[in-house]
Design a protein around this motif. Structure first.
Motif, PDB file in Angstrom:
ATOM      1  N   ASP A 136     110.926  82.628 135.029  1.00  0.00           N
ATOM      2  CA  ASP A 136     111.125  81.653 136.097  1.00  0.00           C
ATOM      3  C   ASP A 136     110.445  80.356 135.679  1.00  0.00           C
ATOM      4  OD1 ASP A 136     111.967  80.631 138.497  1.00  0.00           O
ATOM      5  OD2 ASP A 136     110.240  81.379 139.620  1.00  0.00           O
ATOM      6  N   PHE A 137     111.224  79.364 135.366  1.00  0.00           N
ATOM      7  CA  PHE A 137     110.666  78.126 134.829  1.00  0.00           C
ATOM      8  C   PHE A 137     110.190  77.196 135.927  1.00  0.00           C
ATOM      9  CE2 PHE A 137     112.783  77.913 130.374  1.00  0.00           C
ATOM     10  CZ  PHE A 137     112.213  79.135 130.090  1.00  0.00           C
ATOM     11  N   ARG A 138     108.964  76.768 135.783  1.00  0.00           N
ATOM     12  CA  ARG A 138     108.408  75.781 136.724  1.00  0.00           C
ATOM     13  C   ARG A 138     108.057  74.540 135.921  1.00  0.00           C
ATOM     14  NH1 ARG A 138     109.295  77.415 142.017  1.00  0.00           N
ATOM     15  NH2 ARG A 138     109.687  79.630 141.814  1.00  0.00           N
ATOM     16  N   ARG A 139     106.752  74.352 135.703  1.00  0.00           N
ATOM     17  CA  ARG A 139     106.347  73.147 134.988  1.00  0.00           C
ATOM     18  C   ARG A 139     105.546  73.493 133.749  1.00  0.00           C
ATOM     19  NH1 ARG A 139     103.900  69.112 139.283  1.00  0.00           N
ATOM     20  NH2 ARG A 139     104.658  70.031 141.224  1.00  0.00           N
ATOM     21  N   LEU A 140     105.487  72.578 132.847  1.00  0.00           N
ATOM     22  CA  LEU A 140     104.641  72.735 131.671  1.00  0.00           C
ATOM     23  C   LEU A 140     103.199  72.405 132.071  1.00  0.00           C
ATOM     24  CD1 LEU A 140     106.886  70.871 129.043  1.00  0.00           C
ATOM     25  CD2 LEU A 140     106.824  73.321 129.570  1.00  0.00           C
ATOM     26  N   SER A 141     102.235  72.973 131.374  1.00  0.00           N
ATOM     27  CA  SER A 141     100.826  72.647 131.650  1.00  0.00           C
ATOM     28  C   SER A 141     100.545  71.252 131.083  1.00  0.00           C
ATOM     29  CB  SER A 141      99.910  73.674 130.984  1.00  0.00           C
ATOM     30  OG  SER A 141      99.901  73.441 129.583  1.00  0.00           O
ATOM     31  N   PRO A 142      99.435  70.644 131.505  1.00  0.00           N
ATOM     32  CA  PRO A 142      99.086  69.331 130.935  1.00  0.00           C
ATOM     33  C   PRO A 142      98.984  69.359 129.412  1.00  0.00           C
ATOM     34  CG  PRO A 142      97.804  69.731 132.899  1.00  0.00           C
ATOM     35  CD  PRO A 142      98.553  71.008 132.626  1.00  0.00           C
ATOM     36  N   THR A 143      98.421  70.436 128.854  1.00  0.00           N
ATOM     37  CA  THR A 143      98.295  70.511 127.392  1.00  0.00           C
ATOM     38  C   THR A 143      99.671  70.550 126.730  1.00  0.00           C
ATOM     39  OG1 THR A 143      96.225  71.700 127.626  1.00  0.00           O
ATOM     40  CG2 THR A 143      97.295  71.843 125.488  1.00  0.00           C
ATOM     41  N   GLN A 144     100.565  71.342 127.299  1.00  0.00           N
ATOM     42  CA  GLN A 144     101.930  71.419 126.745  1.00  0.00           C
ATOM     43  C   GLN A 144     102.640  70.081 126.876  1.00  0.00           C
ATOM     44  OE1 GLN A 144     103.219  74.599 129.262  1.00  0.00           O
ATOM     45  NE2 GLN A 144     102.513  76.227 127.881  1.00  0.00           N
ATOM     46  N   THR A 145     102.453  69.429 128.027  1.00  0.00           N
ATOM     47  CA  THR A 145     103.093  68.132 128.265  1.00  0.00           C
ATOM     48  C   THR A 145     102.595  67.103 127.251  1.00  0.00           C
ATOM     49  OG1 THR A 145     103.113  68.643 130.619  1.00  0.00           O
ATOM     50  CG2 THR A 145     103.496  66.354 130.016  1.00  0.00           C
ATOM     51  N   ARG A 146     101.264  67.113 127.062  1.00  0.00           N
ATOM     52  CA  ARG A 146     100.644  66.186 126.118  1.00  0.00           C
ATOM     53  C   ARG A 146     101.209  66.411 124.715  1.00  0.00           C
ATOM     54  NH1 ARG A 146      95.733  63.427 126.077  1.00  0.00           N
ATOM     55  NH2 ARG A 146      95.541  63.885 128.279  1.00  0.00           N
ATOM     56  N   HIS A 147     101.361  67.682 124.369  1.00  0.00           N
ATOM     57  CA  HIS A 147     101.888  68.025 123.044  1.00  0.00           C
ATOM     58  C   HIS A 147     103.321  67.497 122.876  1.00  0.00           C
ATOM     59  CE1 HIS A 147     102.884  70.371 119.491  1.00  0.00           C
ATOM     60  NE2 HIS A 147     103.957  70.835 120.132  1.00  0.00           N
ATOM     61  N   VAL A 148     104.164  67.717 123.886  1.00  0.00           N
ATOM     62  CA  VAL A 148     105.558  67.257 123.794  1.00  0.00           C
ATOM     63  C   VAL A 148     105.594  65.741 123.606  1.00  0.00           C
ATOM     64  CG1 VAL A 148     107.732  66.982 125.082  1.00  0.00           C
ATOM     65  CG2 VAL A 148     106.524  69.173 125.154  1.00  0.00           C
ATOM     66  N   LEU A 149     104.804  65.038 124.419  1.00  0.00           N
ATOM     67  CA  LEU A 149     104.813  63.575 124.356  1.00  0.00           C
ATOM     68  C   LEU A 149     104.298  63.080 123.005  1.00  0.00           C
ATOM     69  CD1 LEU A 149     103.478  62.894 127.971  1.00  0.00           C
ATOM     70  CD2 LEU A 149     105.718  62.168 127.111  1.00  0.00           C
ATOM     71  N   SER A 150     103.111  63.573 122.611  1.00  0.00           N
ATOM     72  CA  SER A 150     102.505  62.986 121.410  1.00  0.00           C
ATOM     73  C   SER A 150     103.263  63.397 120.149  1.00  0.00           C
ATOM     74  CB  SER A 150     101.015  63.337 121.308  1.00  0.00           C
ATOM     75  OG  SER A 150     100.868  64.733 121.277  1.00  0.00           O
ATOM     76  N   GLU A 151     103.741  64.626 120.089  1.00  0.00           N
ATOM     77  CA  GLU A 151     104.503  65.065 118.917  1.00  0.00           C
ATOM     78  C   GLU A 151     105.817  64.291 118.792  1.00  0.00           C
ATOM     79  OE1 GLU A 151     102.719  66.448 116.452  1.00  0.00           O
ATOM     80  OE2 GLU A 151     104.635  67.429 116.019  1.00  0.00           O
ATOM     81  N   SER A 152     106.515  64.123 119.925  1.00  0.00           N
ATOM     82  CA  SER A 152     107.788  63.390 119.874  1.00  0.00           C
ATOM     83  C   SER A 152     107.544  61.977 119.359  1.00  0.00           C
ATOM     84  CB  SER A 152     108.426  63.318 121.270  1.00  0.00           C
ATOM     85  OG  SER A 152     108.625  64.608 121.800  1.00  0.00           O
ATOM     86  N   ILE A 153     106.472  61.376 119.873  1.00  0.00           N
ATOM     87  CA  ILE A 153     106.162  59.998 119.480  1.00  0.00           C
ATOM     88  C   ILE A 153     105.793  59.940 117.995  1.00  0.00           C
ATOM     89  CG2 ILE A 153     104.476  58.122 119.812  1.00  0.00           C
ATOM     90  CD1 ILE A 153     104.491  59.025 122.854  1.00  0.00           C
ATOM     91  N   ARG A 154     105.023  60.942 117.556  1.00  0.00           N
ATOM     92  CA  ARG A 154     104.621  60.973 116.135  1.00  0.00           C
ATOM     93  C   ARG A 154     105.851  61.132 115.239  1.00  0.00           C
ATOM     94  NH1 ARG A 154     103.939  64.163 112.174  1.00  0.00           N
ATOM     95  NH2 ARG A 154     104.570  66.041 113.303  1.00  0.00           N
ATOM     96  N   ILE A 155     106.705  62.071 115.598  1.00  0.00           N
ATOM     97  CA  ILE A 155     107.909  62.300 114.781  1.00  0.00           C
ATOM     98  C   ILE A 155     108.802  61.057 114.802  1.00  0.00           C
ATOM     99  CG2 ILE A 155     109.997  63.726 114.497  1.00  0.00           C
ATOM    100  CD1 ILE A 155     108.368  66.058 115.780  1.00  0.00           C
ATOM    101  N   GLY A 156     108.832  60.400 115.977  1.00  0.00           N
ATOM    102  CA  GLY A 156     109.649  59.193 116.104  1.00  0.00           C
ATOM    103  C   GLY A 156     109.110  58.029 115.290  1.00  0.00           C
ATOM    104  N   GLY A 157     107.842  58.128 114.853  1.00  0.00           N
ATOM    105  CA  GLY A 157     107.300  57.105 113.970  1.00  0.00           C
ATOM    106  C   GLY A 157     106.366  56.105 114.642  1.00  0.00           C
TER     107      GLY A 157
END
Ligand SMILES: Nc1ncnc2c1ncn2[C@@H]1O[C@H](COP(=O)(O)OP(=O)(O)OP(=O)(O)O)[C@@H](O)[C@H]1O
Ligand SMILES: [Mg+2]
Length: 404
Positions: free
Chosen positions: A218-239
């Motif tokens: 049952d999907f709800r929300r990502l934790s702050p740590t997971q959210t932070r990871h998605v944001l910072s990793e995407s940005i890093r990969i994006g350059g």
């Protein structure tokens, strides 16, 4: 023409069914299910039901499962639970899958008398003298596959399950075929995704009892740590990189709601233009725009789709700062406790509200409360621990300068 520095394309993918570059969370589920793809030891995972509110990542999870299955040599059948499902799978998807098997396997398939193949072992048609049955197709495919790529099976994912009567009847016939195939020893994992009430309705159908033993996610929300990871990793990969305070702000803004994580990240990225660093200013601009977009695209629609009574229920909840006591909701609505239980169950089933300890409920969809109140609240600074409580939703205030 003037030349200017090109902005890097955004690594974020806001939109339904658009798979994220960085998929946050759900690691345990993914690794356990991948284990099944590798070992064929199904355990509790022969069938999987993925529920959750709109934009919580159900379709993206199915895509991850499909990738993991293919990596282990599995065949994948993926479709939506729309009209004509069985026909599409049998007439189009499975014939296409035959083409991916080795020539040896295909040569052996002709002997089964299900499909006609030509001299080059290309699919021509079905043998029309045998009554076409999905279960027969699946068992045959599974057997051939087990010999060709031991161990491997078939992953079937069905998205967008809805509980219309006709749809459910068709889906339950489809599920019955799968359960027969499994009963005959085919190596199949099946995953259905949809809103919880619709999946519950599916499981209650006559032929779908085997789904009661499903693994339920049952999907709800990502934790702050997971959210932070998605944001910072995407940005890093994006350059690019992001200012630490800007990242904090985006975590607060997106509230772990996957769709909003992508939206907020995307707006911040775009706001940064040709700069290599995403600043607090970019995050602030993303805050206003992302919340406005989620209100317009999700929250207002969700709210309008609610029945009048359900709207009264959420309005009674919106009075509270955090979770709401059911007893208070009963008082505020002025109806019997029994009625309130009915509304509560339905709202939890749609995924917008969740239980929070005995006798309490809380909103699962961020900003729904603010939308209902259309009032502002102050920001809490300096998150310290890994809990969403430290990242309260930040309503857009008049001071933020949103344009009318
Ligand atoms: N685990 C995740 N990490 C990061 N982003 C995600 C994750 N899951 C989904 N997203 C992003 O969130 C958005 C919504 O995802 P998705 O379409 O999978 O949701 P859904 O639950 O299938 O929604 P719907 O109910 O409308 O079908 C997409 O932009 C997707 O890229
Ligand atoms: Mg979806």
């Amino acid at each position: 023409m003037t030349t200017r520095a090109l902005t890097e394309p955004s690594p974020f993918s806001p939109g339904y069914g658009r798979r994220p570059l960085v998929f946050g969370g759900h690691d345990d589920e993914l690794s356990e299910l991948s284990e099944v793809f590798a070992s064929l030891d199904f355990g509790e995972s022969q069938s999987v039901l993925i529920s959750g509110l709109r934009g919580s990542g159900k379709t993206s999870m199915l895509a991850r499962l499909q990738d993991a299955a293919r990596d282990e040599g599995w065949l994948v059948i993926s479709d939506d639970a729309s009209a004509g499902l069985m026909e599409r799978v049998m007439e189009t998807t499975i014939p296409a899958l035959l083409g991916g098997l080795s020539p040896d396997s295909r040569a052996r398939l002709t002997g089964l008398g299900i499909w006609k193949l030509d001299a080059q072992w290309e699919y021509v048609d079905r043998h029309r003298e045998i009554r076409p049955l999905l279960r027969r197709d699946l068992v045959a495919l599974s057997e051939i596959l087990a010999e060709e790529r031991r161990p491997a099976g078939i992953l079937i994912t069905i998205d967008e399950v809805s509980s219309g009567k006709v749809r459910l009847r068709e889906l339950s016939r489809f599920a019955l075929e799968i359960s027969h195939a499994i009963g005959e020893g085919a190596n199949i994992m099946v995953a259905f995704a949809g809103i919880k009430i619709d999946l519950d309705a599916l499981v209650e159908q006559e032929h779908t009892t085997f789904l009661r033993r499903s693994r339920e996610l049952d999907f709800r929300r990502l934790s702050p740590t997971q959210t932070r990871h998605v944001l910072s990793e995407s940005i890093r990969i994006g350059g690019k990189t992001i200012d630490e305070a800007a990242l904090d702000l985006l975590v607060s803004v997106s509230q772990g709601y996957p769709y909003l994580v992508q939206l907020a990240g995307d707006y911040a990225w775009r706001s940064s233009g040709t700069n290599a660093v995403i600043s607090v200013h970019d995050a602030e601009s993303a805050h206003i725009r992302a919340v406005a977009a989620v209100e317009r695209r999700v929250i207002s629609r969700v709210y309008q789709d609610l029945s009048e009574k359900d709207q009264e229920f959420v309005a009674a909840m919106a009075v509270d700062e955090g979770r709401s006591r059911i007893a208070d909701i009963v008082d505020r609505m002025g109806v019997s406790a029994q009625y309130v239980q009915v509304y509560k169950k339905r709202l939890i089933g749609s995924g917008y509200v969740q239980s929070d300890g005995h006798g309490h409920v809380i909103f699962s969809l961020p900003y729904l409360r603010d939308y209902i109140r259309s009032m502002s609240r102050e920001r809490v600074d300096s998150p310290v621990s890994d809990d969403l409580e430290n990242y309260p939703p930040r309503p857009v205030t008049a001071d933020d300068g949103r344009e009318a």
